[in-house]
Design a protein around this motif. Structure first.
Motif, PDB file in Angstrom:
ATOM      1  N   UNK A  88     -47.295  60.108-106.556  1.00 52.02           N
ATOM      2  CA  UNK A  88     -46.200  60.650-107.341  1.00 52.02           C
ATOM      3  C   UNK A  88     -44.878  60.494-106.588  1.00 52.02           C
ATOM      4  N   UNK A  89     -44.849  60.946-105.336  1.00 51.42           N
ATOM      5  CA  UNK A  89     -43.613  60.903-104.545  1.00 51.42           C
ATOM      6  C   UNK A  89     -43.185  59.462-104.266  1.00 51.42           C
ATOM      7  N   UNK A  90     -44.142  58.576-104.011  1.00 51.03           N
ATOM      8  CA  UNK A  90     -43.810  57.172-103.753  1.00 51.03           C
ATOM      9  C   UNK A  90     -43.204  56.514-104.986  1.00 51.03           C
ATOM     10  N   UNK A  91     -43.800  56.740-106.143  1.00 51.23           N
ATOM     11  CA  UNK A  91     -43.260  56.102-107.345  1.00 51.23           C
ATOM     12  C   UNK A  91     -41.899  56.690-107.716  1.00 51.23           C
ATOM     13  N   UNK A  92     -41.722  57.995-107.527  1.00 51.06           N
ATOM     14  CA  UNK A  92     -40.417  58.597-107.806  1.00 51.06           C
ATOM     15  C   UNK A  92     -39.360  58.075-106.833  1.00 51.06           C
ATOM     16  N   UNK A  93     -39.704  58.026-105.546  1.00 48.79           N
ATOM     17  CA  UNK A  93     -38.763  57.535-104.537  1.00 48.79           C
ATOM     18  C   UNK A  93     -38.458  56.055-104.748  1.00 48.79           C
ATOM     19  N   UNK A  94     -39.448  55.283-105.183  1.00 46.46           N
ATOM     20  CA  UNK A  94     -39.226  53.852-105.416  1.00 46.46           C
ATOM     21  C   UNK A  94     -38.239  53.631-106.552  1.00 46.46           C
ATOM     22  N   UNK A  95     -38.361  54.410-107.617  1.00 43.81           N
ATOM     23  CA  UNK A  95     -37.411  54.286-108.728  1.00 43.81           C
ATOM     24  C   UNK A  95     -36.008  54.597-108.242  1.00 43.81           C
ATOM     25  N   UNK A  96     -35.858  55.688-107.514  1.00 39.55           N
ATOM     26  CA  UNK A  96     -34.531  56.071-107.016  1.00 39.55           C
ATOM     27  C   UNK A  96     -33.997  55.041-106.024  1.00 39.55           C
ATOM     28  N   UNK A  97     -34.862  54.519-105.167  1.00 42.20           N
ATOM     29  CA  UNK A  97     -34.447  53.538-104.160  1.00 42.20           C
ATOM     30  C   UNK A  97     -33.992  52.232-104.840  1.00 42.20           C
ATOM     31  N   UNK A  98     -34.793  51.740-105.746  1.00 47.62           N
ATOM     32  CA  UNK A  98     -34.471  50.476-106.417  1.00 47.62           C
ATOM     33  C   UNK A  98     -33.181  50.606-107.218  1.00 47.62           C
ATOM     34  N   UNK A  99     -33.035  51.714-107.935  1.00 45.45           N
ATOM     35  CA  UNK A  99     -31.829  51.901-108.753  1.00 45.45           C
ATOM     36  C   UNK A  99     -30.580  52.015-107.880  1.00 45.45           C
ATOM     37  N   UNK A 100     -30.662  52.822-106.830  1.00 41.89           N
ATOM     38  CA  UNK A 100     -29.463  53.075-106.026  1.00 41.89           C
ATOM     39  C   UNK A 100     -29.092  51.890-105.139  1.00 41.89           C
ATOM     40  N   UNK A 101     -30.047  51.043-104.765  1.00 36.98           N
ATOM     41  CA  UNK A 101     -29.689  49.869-103.967  1.00 36.98           C
ATOM     42  C   UNK A 101     -29.174  48.736-104.847  1.00 36.98           C
ATOM     43  N   UNK A 102     -29.565  48.713-106.112  1.00 42.23           N
ATOM     44  CA  UNK A 102     -29.082  47.659-106.995  1.00 42.23           C
ATOM     45  C   UNK A 102     -27.763  48.041-107.662  1.00 42.23           C
ATOM     46  N   UNK A 103     -27.442  49.315-107.666  1.00 44.56           N
ATOM     47  CA  UNK A 103     -26.205  49.756-108.339  1.00 44.56           C
ATOM     48  C   UNK A 103     -24.998  49.604-107.454  1.00 44.56           C
ATOM     49  N   UNK A 153     -28.224  52.873 -95.867  1.00 42.55           N
ATOM     50  CA  UNK A 153     -29.332  52.043 -96.336  1.00 42.55           C
ATOM     51  C   UNK A 153     -30.595  52.250 -95.505  1.00 42.55           C
ATOM     52  N   UNK A 154     -30.450  52.369 -94.203  1.00 40.72           N
ATOM     53  CA  UNK A 154     -31.613  52.554 -93.333  1.00 40.72           C
ATOM     54  C   UNK A 154     -32.280  53.895 -93.612  1.00 40.72           C
ATOM     55  N   UNK A 155     -31.487  54.935 -93.782  1.00 41.24           N
ATOM     56  CA  UNK A 155     -32.041  56.263 -94.065  1.00 41.24           C
ATOM     57  C   UNK A 155     -32.733  56.288 -95.427  1.00 41.24           C
ATOM     58  N   UNK A 156     -32.182  55.558 -96.406  1.00 40.56           N
ATOM     59  CA  UNK A 156     -32.851  55.486 -97.718  1.00 40.56           C
ATOM     60  C   UNK A 156     -34.198  54.790 -97.610  1.00 40.56           C
ATOM     61  N   UNK A 157     -34.264  53.734 -96.816  1.00 41.53           N
ATOM     62  CA  UNK A 157     -35.527  53.035 -96.623  1.00 41.53           C
ATOM     63  C   UNK A 157     -36.537  53.920 -95.893  1.00 41.53           C
ATOM     64  N   UNK A 158     -36.071  54.635 -94.880  1.00 40.52           N
ATOM     65  CA  UNK A 158     -36.957  55.580 -94.196  1.00 40.52           C
ATOM     66  C   UNK A 158     -37.436  56.670 -95.149  1.00 40.52           C
ATOM     67  N   UNK A 159     -36.550  57.120 -96.020  1.00 37.22           N
ATOM     68  CA  UNK A 159     -36.927  58.111 -97.021  1.00 37.22           C
ATOM     69  C   UNK A 159     -38.023  57.566 -97.930  1.00 37.22           C
ATOM     70  N   UNK A 160     -37.894  56.322 -98.330  1.00 36.54           N
ATOM     71  CA  UNK A 160     -38.893  55.699 -99.197  1.00 36.54           C
ATOM     72  C   UNK A 160     -40.254  55.615 -98.518  1.00 36.54           C
ATOM     73  N   UNK A 161     -40.267  55.373 -97.214  1.00 39.09           N
ATOM     74  CA  UNK A 161     -41.525  55.201 -96.488  1.00 39.09           C
ATOM     75  C   UNK A 161     -42.115  56.541 -96.039  1.00 39.09           C
ATOM     76  N   UNK A 162     -41.288  57.407 -95.491  1.00 33.49           N
ATOM     77  CA  UNK A 162     -41.795  58.632 -94.864  1.00 33.49           C
ATOM     78  C   UNK A 162     -41.926  59.825 -95.800  1.00 33.49           C
TER      79      UNK A 162
END
Length: 127
Positions: A112-127, A69-78
């Motif tokens: 572009x990268x932020x919106x793509x990463x946000x979709x992937x982050x939101x989906x994978x953390x809620x699934x 989870x921490x690495x996914x959040x870092x991925x979303x930010x960085x």
């Protein structure tokens, strides 16, 4: 440790490929017009393209490459910042009018990268 490197590499590769495809499509649309594109409209378009690319990437790769989870959040930010800098560097290296200014390229690539990463982050953390 090696697994973590492969996870990061997979996310970077996925976002870079999607960004390159969106960039090629955006330049093709821009060549059809005689006047320059409004930067606000371009930013909005790249955000929408990022959301769509994020949804399509979930159809192809439904599981996140990064498992913690921490690495996914870092991925979303960085990751969007890194992708933005990389494509701004490419724009300044090309230094032609088709690539636009480095700042404009950074902003569009970042959104572009932020919106793509946000979709992937939101989906994978809620699934």
């Amino acid at each position: 440790m090696i697994e973590f490197i492969f996870e990061i590499f997979g996310e970077v590769l996925l976002q870079l490929i999607a960004e390159i495809l969106a960039n090629v499509g955006g330049q093709a649309l821009n060549r059809r017009q005689d006047e320059p594109v409004n930067p606000w409209l371009a930013a909005f378009g790249y955000t929408i393209f990022g959301l769509i690319a994020g949804g399509i990437s979930l159809l192809i790769f439904p599981h996140h490459f990064i498992h913690t989870a921490v690495a996914r959040l870092l991925n979303l930010v960085l990751m969007p910042v890194g992708i933005g800098f990389l494509l701004a560097l490419v724009a300044s290296w090309r230094s032609d009018s088709a690539s636009g200014s480095a700042w404009h390229r950074f902003t569009c690539a970042y959104l572009f990268a932020l919106s793509m990463a946000a979709v992937r982050y939101i989906y994978t953390t809620s699934a």
